[in-house]
Design an enzyme around this catalytic site. Structure first.
Site, PDB file in Angstrom:
ATOM      1  N   ASN A  79      -6.889  -1.012  10.223  1.00  0.00           N
ATOM      2  CA  ASN A  79      -5.573  -0.386  10.067  1.00  0.00           C
ATOM      3  C   ASN A  79      -4.444  -1.093  10.813  1.00  0.00           C
ATOM      4  OD1 ASN A  79      -7.735   2.163  10.317  1.00  0.00           O
ATOM      5  ND2 ASN A  79      -6.447   2.165   8.513  1.00  0.00           N
ATOM      6  N   MET A  88       0.895  -1.515  12.280  1.00  0.00           N
ATOM      7  CA  MET A  88      -0.121  -0.480  12.202  1.00  0.00           C
ATOM      8  C   MET A  88       0.136   0.410  10.999  1.00  0.00           C
ATOM      9  SD  MET A  88      -1.187   2.005  15.209  1.00  0.00           S
ATOM     10  CE  MET A  88      -2.876   2.501  15.249  1.00  0.00           C
ATOM     11  N   CYS A  89      -0.913   0.649  10.247  1.00  0.00           N
ATOM     12  CA  CYS A  89      -0.798   1.524   9.091  1.00  0.00           C
ATOM     13  C   CYS A  89      -1.093   2.953   9.535  1.00  0.00           C
ATOM     14  CB  CYS A  89      -1.791   1.078   8.025  1.00  0.00           C
ATOM     15  SG  CYS A  89      -1.641   2.025   6.526  1.00  0.00           S
ATOM     16  N   LEU A  90      -0.041   3.727   9.709  1.00  0.00           N
ATOM     17  CA  LEU A  90      -0.178   5.130  10.115  1.00  0.00           C
ATOM     18  C   LEU A  90       0.619   5.973   9.134  1.00  0.00           C
ATOM     19  CD1 LEU A  90       0.392   5.625  13.966  1.00  0.00           C
ATOM     20  CD2 LEU A  90      -1.643   6.120  12.656  1.00  0.00           C
ATOM     21  N   ASP A 122      -7.385   3.575   4.105  1.00  0.00           N
ATOM     22  CA  ASP A 122      -5.944   3.420   4.267  1.00  0.00           C
ATOM     23  C   ASP A 122      -5.682   2.101   5.012  1.00  0.00           C
ATOM     24  OD1 ASP A 122      -3.323   4.148   4.018  1.00  0.00           O
ATOM     25  OD2 ASP A 122      -3.280   5.439   5.782  1.00  0.00           O
TER      26      ASP A 122
END
Length: 155
Positions: A79, A88-90, A122
């Protein structure tokens, strides 16, 4: 001016009673919008014993727009982008999902939780996500190795 007040309040709360494994400071005393965050790798993760520097940048429109969160420390994680940006994939940081009531402490706790429990569905690093799903032992071995090599700066 409201954003400055809100950021100062959240910073004071995080400094006075920091959540477990998280330490926050200003990157530059003169700039309230630029934070350095140190995340300790959770015990149950291959990042344990590592300290990761995360940069947090607030937009002028905060809290109506989310802060930018980037790993300055190289990390092997599905992520987090594997480049010099460390994006960052949040989900909660996406402009369409961000709520003005969201608090930085929640973002940081979620980021640290993501170290213990990656979300491969994700992912921003597909290859690492595949490895995480299909060869967990190898993923953890590489993540531990990167943690030893890159994440040993002490907060």
């Amino acid at each position: 001016m409201g954003s400055q007040k809100r950021i100062a309040k959240e910073l004071a709360e995080l400094v006075d009673s920091p959540p477990e494994g998280i330490k926050v400071e200003l990157a530059n005393e003169a700039d309230l919008y630029d934070w350095k965050v140190y995340l300790n790798g959770p015990e149950s993760s291959p990042f344990h014993n590592g300290t990761f520097l995360v940069k947090l940048k607030f937009p002028n429109e905060y809290p109506f727009k989310p802060p930018a969160v980037n790993f300055a420390t190289k990390i092997y994680h599905p992520n987090v982008t594997n480049d010099d940006k460390g994006s960052m994939c949040l989900g909660m940081l996406r402009p369409d999902e961000w709520k003005p009531s969201s608090r930085v402490v929640a973002v940081l706790q979620f980021a640290r939780q993501l170290l213990a429990e990656p979300m491969p569905d994700d992912a921003v690093e597909g290859r690492i996500a595949e490895q995480y799903k299909n060869d967990r032992a190898r993923y953890e071995e590489v993540a531990r190795d990167w943690t030893r090599r890159y994440a040993n700066e002490k907060a």
